[in-house]
Write a protein that holds these residues in place. Structure first.
Motif, PDB file in Angstrom:
ATOM      1  N   GLU A  11       0.836  -1.211   0.000  1.00 55.52           N
ATOM      2  CA  GLU A  11       0.000   0.000   0.000  1.00 55.52           C
ATOM      3  C   GLU A  11       0.866   1.254   0.000  1.00 55.52           C
ATOM      4  O   GLU A  11       0.586   2.217  -0.746  1.00 55.52           O
ATOM      5  N   ASP A  12       1.910   1.266   0.794  1.00 61.24           N
ATOM      6  CA  ASP A  12       2.815   2.426   0.835  1.00 61.24           C
ATOM      7  C   ASP A  12       3.484   2.657  -0.518  1.00 61.24           C
ATOM      8  O   ASP A  12       3.572   3.796  -0.995  1.00 61.24           O
ATOM      9  N   VAL A  13       3.953   1.572  -1.143  1.00 65.61           N
ATOM     10  CA  VAL A  13       4.618   1.704  -2.444  1.00 65.61           C
ATOM     11  C   VAL A  13       3.636   2.141  -3.517  1.00 65.61           C
ATOM     12  O   VAL A  13       3.954   2.972  -4.376  1.00 65.61           O
ATOM     13  N   ILE A  14       2.418   1.599  -3.483  1.00 62.36           N
ATOM     14  CA  ILE A  14       1.402   1.978  -4.475  1.00 62.36           C
ATOM     15  C   ILE A  14       1.040   3.450  -4.351  1.00 62.36           C
ATOM     16  O   ILE A  14       0.875   4.157  -5.355  1.00 62.36           O
ATOM     17  N   ILE A  15       0.922   3.943  -3.121  1.00 63.39           N
ATOM     18  CA  ILE A  15       0.617   5.363  -2.914  1.00 63.39           C
ATOM     19  C   ILE A  15       1.724   6.233  -3.500  1.00 63.39           C
ATOM     20  O   ILE A  15       1.456   7.270  -4.128  1.00 63.39           O
ATOM     21  N   LEU A  16       2.980   5.814  -3.318  1.00 58.71           N
ATOM     22  CA  LEU A  16       4.096   6.565  -3.885  1.00 58.71           C
ATOM     23  C   LEU A  16       4.074   6.528  -5.415  1.00 58.71           C
ATOM     24  O   LEU A  16       4.301   7.549  -6.072  1.00 58.71           O
ATOM     25  N   PHE A 109       9.832   8.338   4.184  1.00 61.23           N
ATOM     26  CA  PHE A 109      10.400   8.565   2.852  1.00 61.23           C
ATOM     27  C   PHE A 109       9.329   8.668   1.765  1.00 61.23           C
ATOM     28  O   PHE A 109       9.334   9.629   0.982  1.00 61.23           O
ATOM     29  N   PRO A 110       8.359   7.729   1.670  1.00 56.25           N
ATOM     30  CA  PRO A 110       7.313   7.878   0.649  1.00 56.25           C
ATOM     31  C   PRO A 110       6.467   9.130   0.832  1.00 56.25           C
ATOM     32  O   PRO A 110       6.071   9.773  -0.152  1.00 56.25           O
ATOM     33  N   ILE A 111       6.180   9.488   2.091  1.00 56.75           N
ATOM     34  CA  ILE A 111       5.366  10.679   2.329  1.00 56.75           C
ATOM     35  C   ILE A 111       6.113  11.934   1.886  1.00 56.75           C
ATOM     36  O   ILE A 111       5.532  12.840   1.271  1.00 56.75           O
ATOM     37  N   MET A 112       7.413  11.992   2.180  1.00 51.89           N
ATOM     38  CA  MET A 112       8.200  13.160   1.771  1.00 51.89           C
ATOM     39  C   MET A 112       8.234  13.287   0.254  1.00 51.89           C
ATOM     40  O   MET A 112       8.094  14.392  -0.297  1.00 51.89           O
ATOM     41  N   LEU A 113       8.411  12.169  -0.445  1.00 54.02           N
ATOM     42  CA  LEU A 113       8.421  12.205  -1.908  1.00 54.02           C
ATOM     43  C   LEU A 113       7.057  12.606  -2.449  1.00 54.02           C
ATOM     44  O   LEU A 113       6.956  13.389  -3.409  1.00 54.02           O
ATOM     45  N   SER A 114       5.987  12.089  -1.857  1.00 53.33           N
ATOM     46  CA  SER A 114       4.641  12.427  -2.316  1.00 53.33           C
ATOM     47  C   SER A 114       4.335  13.902  -2.088  1.00 53.33           C
ATOM     48  O   SER A 114       3.786  14.578  -2.967  1.00 53.33           O
ATOM     49  N   ILE A 148      -3.678   9.902   0.938  1.00 55.15           N
ATOM     50  CA  ILE A 148      -2.395  10.130   1.607  1.00 55.15           C
ATOM     51  C   ILE A 148      -2.615  10.667   3.017  1.00 55.15           C
ATOM     52  O   ILE A 148      -1.998  10.212   3.984  1.00 55.15           O
ATOM     53  N   ILE A 149      -3.516  11.639   3.133  1.00 48.41           N
ATOM     54  CA  ILE A 149      -3.781  12.241   4.439  1.00 48.41           C
ATOM     55  C   ILE A 149      -4.394  11.213   5.397  1.00 48.41           C
ATOM     56  O   ILE A 149      -3.971  11.076   6.559  1.00 48.41           O
ATOM     57  N   MET A 150      -5.374  10.457   4.895  1.00 43.88           N
ATOM     58  CA  MET A 150      -6.089   9.514   5.759  1.00 43.88           C
ATOM     59  C   MET A 150      -5.221   8.313   6.131  1.00 43.88           C
ATOM     60  O   MET A 150      -5.171   7.903   7.294  1.00 43.88           O
ATOM     61  N   TYR A 151      -4.552   7.744   5.156  1.00 44.52           N
ATOM     62  CA  TYR A 151      -3.816   6.491   5.397  1.00 44.52           C
ATOM     63  C   TYR A 151      -2.459   6.743   6.049  1.00 44.52           C
ATOM     64  O   TYR A 151      -2.165   6.199   7.124  1.00 44.52           O
ATOM     65  N   CYS A 152      -1.638   7.551   5.406  1.00 52.37           N
ATOM     66  CA  CYS A 152      -0.258   7.725   5.877  1.00 52.37           C
ATOM     67  C   CYS A 152      -0.199   8.426   7.229  1.00 52.37           C
ATOM     68  O   CYS A 152       0.571   8.026   8.114  1.00 52.37           O
ATOM     69  N   MET A 153      -0.999   9.465   7.406  1.00 50.88           N
ATOM     70  CA  MET A 153      -0.945  10.213   8.659  1.00 50.88           C
ATOM     71  C   MET A 153      -1.433   9.384   9.836  1.00 50.88           C
ATOM     72  O   MET A 153      -0.854   9.417  10.926  1.00 50.88           O
ATOM     73  N   THR A 154      -2.504   8.624   9.629  1.00 51.16           N
ATOM     74  CA  THR A 154      -3.010   7.779  10.722  1.00 51.16           C
ATOM     75  C   THR A 154      -2.057   6.623  11.014  1.00 51.16           C
ATOM     76  O   THR A 154      -1.884   6.226  12.170  1.00 51.16           O
ATOM     77  N   ALA A 155      -1.424   6.060   9.957  1.00 52.92           N
ATOM     78  CA  ALA A 155      -0.472   4.967  10.175  1.00 52.92           C
ATOM     79  C   ALA A 155       0.757   5.460  10.937  1.00 52.92           C
ATOM     80  O   ALA A 155       1.209   4.805  11.887  1.00 52.92           O
ATOM     81  N   LEU A 156       1.285   6.611  10.536  1.00 50.32           N
ATOM     82  CA  LEU A 156       2.428   7.166  11.264  1.00 50.32           C
ATOM     83  C   LEU A 156       2.045   7.541  12.689  1.00 50.32           C
ATOM     84  O   LEU A 156       2.828   7.377  13.626  1.00 50.32           O
ATOM     85  N   GLY A 157       0.821   8.047  12.858  1.00 55.33           N
ATOM     86  CA  GLY A 157       0.360   8.393  14.191  1.00 55.33           C
ATOM     87  C   GLY A 157       0.268   7.178  15.098  1.00 55.33           C
ATOM     88  O   GLY A 157       0.598   7.250  16.295  1.00 55.33           O
ATOM     89  N   ALA A 158      -0.149   6.044  14.525  1.00 60.60           N
ATOM     90  CA  ALA A 158      -0.280   4.828  15.334  1.00 60.60           C
ATOM     91  C   ALA A 158       1.080   4.293  15.778  1.00 60.60           C
ATOM     92  O   ALA A 158       1.221   3.802  16.906  1.00 60.60           O
ATOM     93  N   TYR A 159       2.078   4.392  14.914  1.00 61.00           N
ATOM     94  CA  TYR A 159       3.382   3.789  15.220  1.00 61.00           C
ATOM     95  C   TYR A 159       4.368   4.763  15.857  1.00 61.00           C
ATOM     96  O   TYR A 159       5.316   4.340  16.515  1.00 61.00           O
ATOM     97  N   MET A 160       4.157   6.052  15.659  1.00 60.64           N
ATOM     98  CA  MET A 160       5.095   7.032  16.211  1.00 60.64           C
ATOM     99  C   MET A 160       4.544   7.747  17.438  1.00 60.64           C
ATOM    100  O   MET A 160       5.183   8.646  17.970  1.00 60.64           O
ATOM    101  N   MET A 161       3.385   7.339  17.887  1.00 62.42           N
ATOM    102  CA  MET A 161       2.785   7.965  19.068  1.00 62.42           C
ATOM    103  C   MET A 161       3.581   7.625  20.321  1.00 62.42           C
ATOM    104  O   MET A 161       3.832   6.449  20.600  1.00 62.42           O
TER     105      MET A 161
END
Length: 213
Positions: A11-16, A109-114, A148-161
């Motif tokens: 999913e991360d690679v496909i979004i990128l 990295f994918p979020i920064m590129l996106s 990107i906003i819904m998936y990546c931000m919530t995923a990073l929030g879950a793991y970096m909280m």
């Protein structure tokens, strides 16, 4: 755990890749079919699944070296990586390094590129003189930007909280958003540009409003 990691990586690679697709379509439209030809698309698809399978193996292999001496119950609705730390008593130090590398490689990295590609796209779109042209360009990338906003931000929030008294409640919520809610509404978000889907959605909403009255 392996299949969840594989699905998350792909999913991360496909979004990128989709961000790159939008970038080429808006910033270099004359070379779109040359850059994203059939051969390159097959390479993208193959690379996505290969990276997903390999990364999932790297993700799950260190778990076999971990020792779990506490309760086998985790506060999550699937075998989540972060939830394993709460019941692990040995071997979690090396695994923490793996998770940090994963977050950087397939998260930050994918979020920064996106985001970088979208900043360039917005600059190009604002230079379009035609109002309809700007509208069509924004509609091309709006659905992907929402994902990107819904998936990546919530995923990073879950793991970096960071650990806190609210983390036990917020982590399952963020996890449900990126693992369940976002994939469920993906077809609807990507189909909103379809006139038939828009007409059907308006019809459903109008019927519900009339029933409420």
């Amino acid at each position: 755990m392996y299949f969840h990691a594989m699905a998350g990586t792909t999913e991360d690679v496909i979004i990128l890749i989709m961000a790159y697709d939008r970038y080429v379509a808006i910033c270099d439209p004359l070379h779109y079919h040359y850059i994203l030809n059939r051969k390159n698309c097959l390479l993208f698809v193959s690379g996505t699944w290969i990276s997903g399978c390999l990364n999932a193996f790297v993700f799950t292999f260190p778990v076999s070296r971990m020792s779990f001496c506490q309760s086998p119950i985790i506060h999550q609705f699937f075998c989540d990586v972060k939830a394993l730390f709460s019941i692990a008593c040995a071997g979690s130090e090396d695994y923490f390094i793996v998770i940090c590398m994963e977050l950087l490689l397939f998260g930050v990295f994918p979020i920064m590129l996106s985001v970088t590609s979208y900043l360039k796209m917005i600059r190009v779109i604002l230079q379009i003189k035609s109002k309809d042209g700007r509208k069509n360009a924004f509609s091309t990338c709006s659905s992907h930007l929402i994902i990107i906003i819904m998936y990546c931000m919530t995923a990073l929030g879950a793991y970096m909280m960071p650990p806190s008294k609210y983390s036990s409640v917020l982590e399952p919520v963020f996890t449900a958003l990126y693992a369940v809610v976002t994939p469920t509404i993906n077809p609807l978000i990507y189909s909103l540009r379809n006139k038939v889907v828009k007409k059907a959605l308006r019809k459903i909403l109008s019927v519900k409003v009339l029933n409420c009255k």
